[in-house]
Design a protein around this motif. Structure first.
Motif, PDB file in Angstrom:
ATOM      1  N   ARG A 115     -29.546   4.547  47.414  1.00 26.31           N
ATOM      2  CA  ARG A 115     -28.086   4.600  46.987  1.00 26.31           C
ATOM      3  C   ARG A 115     -27.378   3.793  47.785  1.00 26.31           C
ATOM      4  NH1 ARG A 115     -31.736   9.017  48.794  1.00 26.31           N
ATOM      5  NH2 ARG A 115     -30.815  10.771  47.015  1.00 26.31           N
ATOM      6  N   MET A 116     -26.007   3.454  47.072  1.00 18.92           N
ATOM      7  CA  MET A 116     -24.886   2.623  46.918  1.00 18.92           C
ATOM      8  C   MET A 116     -24.159   2.750  46.573  1.00 18.92           C
ATOM      9  SD  MET A 116     -26.719  -0.140  48.816  1.00 18.92           S
ATOM     10  CE  MET A 116     -25.817  -1.338  48.994  1.00 18.92           C
ATOM     11  N   ARG A 117     -22.874   2.221  47.399  1.00 16.60           N
ATOM     12  CA  ARG A 117     -21.613   2.506  46.529  1.00 16.60           C
ATOM     13  C   ARG A 117     -21.355   1.552  45.311  1.00 16.60           C
ATOM     14  NH1 ARG A 117     -17.350   4.679  50.785  1.00 16.60           N
ATOM     15  NH2 ARG A 117     -16.426   5.014  48.606  1.00 16.60           N
ATOM     16  N   SER A 118     -21.612   0.774  45.410  1.00 18.13           N
ATOM     17  CA  SER A 118     -22.091  -0.252  44.201  1.00 18.13           C
ATOM     18  C   SER A 118     -22.866  -0.248  42.932  1.00 18.13           C
ATOM     19  CB  SER A 118     -21.502  -1.722  44.866  1.00 18.13           C
ATOM     20  OG  SER A 118     -21.989  -2.341  45.694  1.00 18.13           O
ATOM     21  N   PHE A 161     -13.249  -0.318  50.388  1.00 16.84           N
ATOM     22  CA  PHE A 161     -13.807   0.777  50.140  1.00 16.84           C
ATOM     23  C   PHE A 161     -12.223   1.830  50.660  1.00 16.84           C
ATOM     24  CE2 PHE A 161     -17.818   0.455  50.050  1.00 16.84           C
ATOM     25  CZ  PHE A 161     -18.059   0.385  49.026  1.00 16.84           C
ATOM     26  N   SER A 185     -12.025   4.479  53.565  1.00 18.54           N
ATOM     27  CA  SER A 185     -12.636   4.298  54.884  1.00 18.54           C
ATOM     28  C   SER A 185     -12.037   4.459  55.835  1.00 18.54           C
ATOM     29  CB  SER A 185     -13.187   2.781  54.813  1.00 18.54           C
ATOM     30  OG  SER A 185     -14.009   2.594  53.726  1.00 18.54           O
TER      31      SER A 185
END
Length: 293
Positions: free
Chosen positions: A149-152, A246, A249
């Motif tokens: 699970r990565m945000r990019s 992000f 953040s």
């Protein structure tokens, strides 16, 4: 000591951020270095303002093939550009900036390429020659930094580098090579381009842009570790830049920037506030000045 090529790919919308970067480099970078600003042909005149004895602007027309050309993006009323070619779907500016950095390796003599993004500010004295450990160059690698699970788009970038380099398939957790202050060996970058061309029987650019999901840092990092088997490099998990990736953040005001700055690690030499996060450049300049006071 050997001269270092400091490399920044930029564009007009980031010009003022790049100006701040240049000011910070001129104050904080030590030793023998030259700064290459890689921009589109239509941005050359603007960026010439930043040239000096240690800084020169290079047009992408001197680096990339004629068949990759910029046109106005019809979806943005001409405010942005798309790069079109017979060999790919249209590319965005951030794709082409990566290609410029890779291409530069065939045009320079410096032994190391120190990539610095436009939105970086150097805050501590640093000599890029210190990245050499004898005949090995320090290379950023965060072991196991990529999970499911990565945000990019890390997983797509890994799959692309599998196909491009003829390695893999990748397994998770995988190593992460992405930062906004990283060093490459110029000879290893040239070897990477040669490897891709030999493997695919076409120019390295055509091979890369078969997909728009690519990361030059991932490609180089995996080439070093899985093709060169680490030769000439010394892996380090210590990223030199404290990066704000992000928009959620920190608070999106100057207080959030101050909080971000306080978390800069002792080994880090600069900050990188991604331009798409939305922090005002005047606030960034102000917190930098506060730190220097």
């Amino acid at each position: 000591m050997m001269r270092t090529a400091v490399v920044t790919a930029s564009y007009a919308n980031d010009f003022e951020r790049c100006r701040l970067l240049c000011e910070s480099m001129d104050m904080r970078l030590k030793g023998d270095w030259v700064h290459y600003l890689l921009v589109a042909a239509f941005d050359v005149a603007l960026f010439r303002q930043l040239e000096g004895t240690r800084r020169q602007v290079i047009s992408e027309s001197d680096l990339l093939p004629w068949w990759l050309r910029a046109i106005p993006d019809p979806m943005s009323a001409g405010r942005r550009k798309l790069w079109v070619s017979p060999y790919s779907l249209p590319l965005r500016g951030w794709h082409v900036q990566q290609l410029r950095r890779l291409a530069l390796s065939r045009h320079i003599e410096e032994a190391a390429m120190f990539a610095v993004d436009s939105d970086v500010v150097i805050l501590r004295d640093f000599d890029p020659a210190s990245l050499w450990q004898g005949d090995r160059l320090t290379h950023y690698r965060k072991d196991g930094g990529i999970g499911e699970r990565m945000r990019s788009n890390h997983l797509e970038w890994l799959a692309h580098s599998d196909r491009l380099l003829g390695i893999g398939p990748y397994s998770l957790p995988a190593n992460d090579y992405i930062n906004t202050l990283i060093a490459w060996r110029t000879d290893s970058c040239r070897a990477l381009l040669d490897h891709v061309e030999a493997l695919h029987g076409r120019s390295w650019i055509r091979a890369i842009i078969r997909s728009r999901q690519f990361s030059e840092c991932t490609i180089y990092g995996r080439f070093v570790d899985e093709v060169l088997m680490g030769k000439g490099h010394a892996a380090s998990p210590d990223g030199l830049c404290h990066v704000l990736w992000f928009d959620d953040s920190y608070a999106r005001d100057i207080s959030g920037l101050r909080h971000f700055m306080r978390e800069m690690a002792p080994h880090q030499i600069g900050i990188g506030v991604q331009s798409f996060v939305g922090h005002d450049l005047a606030d960034i300049r102000n917190v930098v000045l506060e730190r220097a006071a």
